[in-house]
Scaffold this motif. Structure first.
Motif: not given
Length: 210
Positions: A26-33, A142-156
């Motif tokens: 697993a790789i879990l997010w900081e604020h994962d449910k 939706g995205f478990a890591g949050g949409l801001a992080n999803k956009m950041l990963l796609l931007s990268l």
């Protein structure tokens, strides 16, 4: 069953890397449910080789020097979930797929919602790139890591942002505007790309036993 974990700081927040034996589980997010990914007892083990290697490869990914991961993986889930997660591993760096395309790839065209649910339960974020799955219209959804992080990963992956610059506090309005263009580009890709044959699953898919 006891799992070992290691925490790492990253441009998308603190990540919890979890191992089952010598494989990444697993790789879990900081604020994962808490119940999004069900694991057994967790003990901290910063010296576990697979976790050290995972952190190294993730740092290369965030630095823009790694486009593929080479890690031993183990997934715990239903057969259907494992099919979806195996399909995630075939999405190339810098590309996206819709939920319907994943459903078609696994041979169950009517399972779009179930694919979405399985995608949301993906335990190995980033390495199994659920961030590359988008809505049919190009919406990030939706995205478990949050949409801001999803956009950041796609931007990268689109070469439109530098995490190194952000780490130095150099993010500016131009960088933010670049991220915003990703959503437009993703929509354009979703609307114009031709139908494709299902890609080969690659070597990591064999870990799923199907």
């Amino acid at each position: 069953m006891t799992y070992a974990y290691k925490l790492m700081d990253s441009p998308v927040g603190q990540l919890k890397l979890v191992a089952n034996g010598e494989r990444l589980a697993a790789i879990l997010w900081e604020h994962d449910k808490p119940n999004r990914v069900r694991l057994g007892e967790l003990i901290e083990a910063n010296d576990r080789p697979v976790l050290i290697e995972t952190e190294r490869q993730l740092n290369e990914y965030f630095a823009g020097t790694r486009h593929e991961f080479d890690l031993p993986l183990t997934f715990q889930g239903t057969d259907f979930q494992k099919q979806v997660w195996a399909a995630l591993l075939t999405i190339p760096f810098g590309q996206t797929r819709s939920y319907s395309e994943i459903a078609t790839q696994i041979g169950n065209v009517n399972a779009v919602r179930a694919v979405g649910a399985a995608n949301g339960k993906n335990p190995i974020s980033i390495v199994a790139p659920c961030h590359r799955v988008i809505g049919a219209s190009g919406d990030l959804t939706g995205f478990a890591g949050g949409l801001a992080n999803k956009m950041l990963l796609l931007s990268l992956e689109a070469g439109q942002t530098s995490f190194e610059a952000e780490a130095d506090g150099q993010t500016d309005m131009f960088a933010l505007e670049q991220r915003a263009t990703v959503k437009t580009q993703v929509k354009s890709e979703a609307q114009t790309k031709p139908a494709r044959h299902a890609p080969s699953r690659g070597t990591q898919a064999s870990l799923f036993g199907n």
